[in-house]
Design a protein around this motif. Structure first.
Motif, PDB file in Angstrom:
ATOM      1  N   VAL A 153       0.657  -1.229   0.002  1.00 31.11           N
ATOM      2  CA  VAL A 153      -0.019  -0.170  -0.076  1.00 31.11           C
ATOM      3  C   VAL A 153       0.860   1.396  -0.104  1.00 31.11           C
ATOM      4  CG1 VAL A 153      -1.829   1.296   1.291  1.00 31.11           C
ATOM      5  CG2 VAL A 153      -1.881  -1.349   1.447  1.00 31.11           C
ATOM      6  N   LEU A 154       0.385   2.155  -0.876  1.00 23.90           N
ATOM      7  CA  LEU A 154       1.493   3.367  -1.141  1.00 23.90           C
ATOM      8  C   LEU A 154       0.810   4.511  -0.480  1.00 23.90           C
ATOM      9  CD1 LEU A 154       2.624   2.939  -4.945  1.00 23.90           C
ATOM     10  CD2 LEU A 154       3.388   2.063  -2.765  1.00 23.90           C
ATOM     11  N   GLY A 155       1.107   5.121   0.461  1.00 22.98           N
ATOM     12  CA  GLY A 155       0.413   6.010   1.249  1.00 22.98           C
ATOM     13  C   GLY A 155      -0.029   5.958   2.648  1.00 22.98           C
ATOM     14  N   GLY A 156       0.233   6.668   3.486  1.00 21.45           N
ATOM     15  CA  GLY A 156      -0.284   6.580   5.148  1.00 21.45           C
ATOM     16  C   GLY A 156      -1.131   7.486   5.674  1.00 21.45           C
ATOM     17  N   GLY A 157      -2.264   7.746   4.555  1.00 20.07           N
ATOM     18  CA  GLY A 157      -3.180   8.585   4.881  1.00 20.07           C
ATOM     19  C   GLY A 157      -4.475   7.772   5.444  1.00 20.07           C
ATOM     20  N   ILE A 158      -5.654   8.431   5.535  1.00 21.18           N
ATOM     21  CA  ILE A 158      -6.693   7.657   5.963  1.00 21.18           C
ATOM     22  C   ILE A 158      -7.091   6.803   5.000  1.00 21.18           C
ATOM     23  CG2 ILE A 158      -9.335   7.988   6.152  1.00 21.18           C
ATOM     24  CD1 ILE A 158      -8.694  10.856   7.204  1.00 21.18           C
ATOM     25  N   ALA A 159      -7.291   6.700   3.660  1.00 19.33           N
ATOM     26  CA  ALA A 159      -7.611   5.712   2.820  1.00 19.33           C
ATOM     27  C   ALA A 159      -6.474   4.524   2.663  1.00 19.33           C
ATOM     28  CB  ALA A 159      -7.524   6.426   1.400  1.00 19.33           C
ATOM     29  N   GLY A 160      -4.932   4.978   2.648  1.00 16.30           N
ATOM     30  CA  GLY A 160      -4.180   3.804   2.778  1.00 16.30           C
ATOM     31  C   GLY A 160      -3.926   2.966   4.103  1.00 16.30           C
ATOM     32  N   LEU A 161      -4.221   3.503   5.289  1.00 17.54           N
ATOM     33  CA  LEU A 161      -4.227   2.942   6.583  1.00 17.54           C
ATOM     34  C   LEU A 161      -5.478   2.067   6.489  1.00 17.54           C
ATOM     35  CD1 LEU A 161      -2.966   5.697   8.927  1.00 17.54           C
ATOM     36  CD2 LEU A 161      -1.651   3.555   8.516  1.00 17.54           C
ATOM     37  N   ALA A 162      -6.699   2.614   6.125  1.00 20.58           N
ATOM     38  CA  ALA A 162      -7.761   1.661   6.188  1.00 20.58           C
ATOM     39  C   ALA A 162      -7.669   0.688   5.167  1.00 20.58           C
ATOM     40  CB  ALA A 162      -8.851   2.719   5.909  1.00 20.58           C
ATOM     41  N   ALA A 163      -7.393   0.819   3.893  1.00 22.38           N
ATOM     42  CA  ALA A 163      -7.103  -0.211   3.053  1.00 22.38           C
ATOM     43  C   ALA A 163      -5.886  -1.476   3.605  1.00 22.38           C
ATOM     44  CB  ALA A 163      -6.639   0.273   1.625  1.00 22.38           C
ATOM     45  N   ALA A 164      -5.067  -0.681   4.387  1.00 20.23           N
ATOM     46  CA  ALA A 164      -3.997  -1.809   4.774  1.00 20.23           C
ATOM     47  C   ALA A 164      -4.619  -2.798   5.901  1.00 20.23           C
ATOM     48  CB  ALA A 164      -2.948  -0.870   5.698  1.00 20.23           C
ATOM     49  N   ARG A 165      -5.665  -2.153   6.699  1.00 19.09           N
ATOM     50  CA  ARG A 165      -6.062  -3.064   7.696  1.00 19.09           C
ATOM     51  C   ARG A 165      -7.240  -3.870   7.237  1.00 19.09           C
ATOM     52  NH1 ARG A 165      -7.202  -3.871  13.241  1.00 19.09           N
ATOM     53  NH2 ARG A 165      -9.299  -4.341  13.965  1.00 19.09           N
ATOM     54  N   ALA A 166      -8.119  -3.431   6.201  1.00 21.07           N
ATOM     55  CA  ALA A 166      -8.986  -4.043   5.485  1.00 21.07           C
ATOM     56  C   ALA A 166      -8.524  -5.386   4.692  1.00 21.07           C
ATOM     57  CB  ALA A 166      -9.895  -3.360   4.656  1.00 21.07           C
ATOM     58  N   LEU A 167      -7.491  -5.266   4.246  1.00 18.29           N
ATOM     59  CA  LEU A 167      -6.706  -6.215   3.422  1.00 18.29           C
ATOM     60  C   LEU A 167      -6.042  -7.247   4.297  1.00 18.29           C
ATOM     61  CD1 LEU A 167      -5.149  -4.224   0.566  1.00 18.29           C
ATOM     62  CD2 LEU A 167      -6.718  -5.978   0.293  1.00 18.29           C
ATOM     63  N   ALA A 168      -5.643  -6.838   5.641  1.00 22.94           N
ATOM     64  CA  ALA A 168      -4.820  -7.517   6.403  1.00 22.94           C
ATOM     65  C   ALA A 168      -5.737  -8.367   7.163  1.00 22.94           C
ATOM     66  CB  ALA A 168      -4.220  -6.708   7.436  1.00 22.94           C
ATOM     67  N   LEU A 169      -7.113  -7.858   7.589  1.00 21.63           N
ATOM     68  CA  LEU A 169      -8.096  -8.569   8.321  1.00 21.63           C
ATOM     69  C   LEU A 169      -8.505  -9.909   7.449  1.00 21.63           C
ATOM     70  CD1 LEU A 169      -9.908  -5.787  10.094  1.00 21.63           C
ATOM     71  CD2 LEU A 169      -8.357  -7.292  11.191  1.00 21.63           C
ATOM     72  N   ARG A 170      -8.397  -9.738   6.159  1.00 22.63           N
ATOM     73  CA  ARG A 170      -8.817 -10.966   5.401  1.00 22.63           C
ATOM     74  C   ARG A 170      -7.644 -11.696   4.844  1.00 22.63           C
ATOM     75  NH1 ARG A 170     -14.049 -10.293   3.056  1.00 22.63           N
ATOM     76  NH2 ARG A 170     -14.949  -8.106   3.490  1.00 22.63           N
ATOM     77  N   GLY A 171      -6.548 -11.557   5.737  1.00 16.54           N
ATOM     78  CA  GLY A 171      -5.355 -12.714   5.410  1.00 16.54           C
ATOM     79  C   GLY A 171      -4.227 -12.086   4.568  1.00 16.54           C
ATOM     80  N   ALA A 172      -4.443 -10.969   4.040  1.00 17.30           N
ATOM     81  CA  ALA A 172      -3.366 -10.464   3.196  1.00 17.30           C
ATOM     82  C   ALA A 172      -1.974 -10.026   4.223  1.00 17.30           C
ATOM     83  CB  ALA A 172      -3.651  -9.295   2.230  1.00 17.30           C
TER      84      ALA A 172
END
Length: 385
Positions: free
Chosen positions: A10-29
């Protein structure tokens, strides 16, 4: 497809990037996040979080933490700028939780959430090049590869350029100012919107009412640099909004630091993905700040991206489904924000007089009409599917 073991960058540690990182990680990525700043922080900025965004925060499992750092808002009070006379009140009652939060506080909640989900966060990493096949080259020369690259890298997105090529945004001839001051007296739990020909100012309380967040926009022929962290002159800010009445002069007198940036129209991206690369948030659909939905769209994107990938037969199909699920809604939001810019800045004359009288009548005699115009926006729940 299963996201378990998917190597996502994930490129970018703003709101969208952090939320995407958690959403993907919660599904096993297996998720790595790159942020060019040395620390995940933002100075002097508040945001309004509408229920459609709050539902994503809840689905990500972060609602208790978010509730601790945010303040509930009961509506928007619209006023004539010159004297502070009330034009209309838009109540939020019955439409879910609307909240005001300091952006740094929301980022801290999302950062903890991402790390708790196993996301590796690397700071001080400036991306120089992104290639659709899953390759990323840092400014330092380091090359990285991933099964999926998520471009949540904002207005000046390197990832967007990799998909669409170079594009020149159009200056809207509008300029925005952002400041944060201490509150001298308790403010009501609502946003106050002061309207004037060619300009407006929004203010709302943060951190339990101890702070006042101010965002003000004006029409400006002069080109101004794009970017949220451009330092402005407090004296120039006060001069630009000197004709405003009510509590505004007191707020402006206390401004010591202000950020100033030009508003540009980029357009919603015609294509959001290519091979193993996808863009989201401001990289895909930057919007003018006249509907308080920039962060909300990024949060919605984060959830939908992970959900569509998890439900698809292949990565390519999931990315296509993500764009199909999001493009029309984001375009509608961007268009509505653009329309609000015109409505807020109506010039003096019969049209302005009629519009304000109509708002006042609706507010007094049919209070559900004004907020009802945005039920399509605030009532959306992208997590329901």
């Amino acid at each position: 497809m299963s996201l378990i073991g998917l190597d996502a960058l994930v490129l970018g540690g703003g709101i969208a990037g952090l939320a995407a990182a958690r959403a993907l990680a919660l599904r096993g990525a297996k998720v790595r996040l790159l942020e060019q700043a040395a620390a995940l922080e933002e100075v002097g900025a508040g945001i309004q979080v509408s229920p459609n965004a709050g539902r994503v925060i809840e689905a990500l499992g972060l609602a208790p933490e978010f509730a601790e750092v945010s303040d509930e808002s009961r509506g928007v009070r619209m006023r004539e700028a010159a004297g502070g006379r009330e034009v209309a009140f838009v109540p939020y009652a019955g439409r879910g939780r609307f909240a005001n939060v300091h952006r740094a506080d929301l980022l801290a909640v999302l950062e903890r959430g991402a790390r708790d989900a196993g996301v590796e966060i690397r700071l001080g990493c400036r991306v120089d090049e992104v290639r659709p096949g899953g390759a990323v080259v840092l400014e330092s020369g380091e090359a990285l590869e991933a099964g999926l690259v998520v471009g949540a890298d904002g207005l000046h997105s390197v990832a967007r350029r990799a998909i669409l090529g170079p594009q020149e945004p159009a200056f809207t001839h509008q300029l925005a100012w952002r400041a944060l001051v201490e509150a001298e007296a308790p403010l009501p739990p609502e946003a106050q919107l002061f309207l004037a020909p060619g300009r407006h100012l929004v203010a709302y309380p943060l951190r339990g009412g101890r702070l006042v967040n101010i965002v003000a926009c004006e029409e400006q022929a002069e080109w101004a640099e794009e970017g949220w962290q451009v330092a402005g002159d407090p004296a120039g800010f006060r001069a630009a909004f000197a004709g405003f009445g009510g509590p505004v002069p007191g707020w402006l007198d206390r401004v010591e630091k202000v950020r100033r940036w030009g508003l540009f129209r980029h357009g919603v991206a015609a294509r959001w993905h290519r091979e193993r690369l996808v863009i989201m948030g401001d990289a895909a659909h930057p919007t003018l700040p006249y509907l308080a939905q920039g962060a909300a769209m990024g949060l919605e994107d984060a959830w939908v991206l992970a959900a569509e990938l998890a439900g698809a037969e292949s990565l390519e199909a999931g990315l296509a489904a993500f764009q199909a699920a999001r493009a029309a809604r984001c375009r509608r939001i961007v268009d509505a924000a653009t329309a609000n810019a015109r409505n807020y800045h109506l010039p003096k004359g019969p049209k302005r007089w009629v519009a304000h009288r109509a708002l006042g009548a609706a507010s007094r005699f049919a209070p559900g009409v004004l907020p009802g115009k945005f039920d399509w926006l605030w009532g959306e729940d992208v997590t329901a599917g």
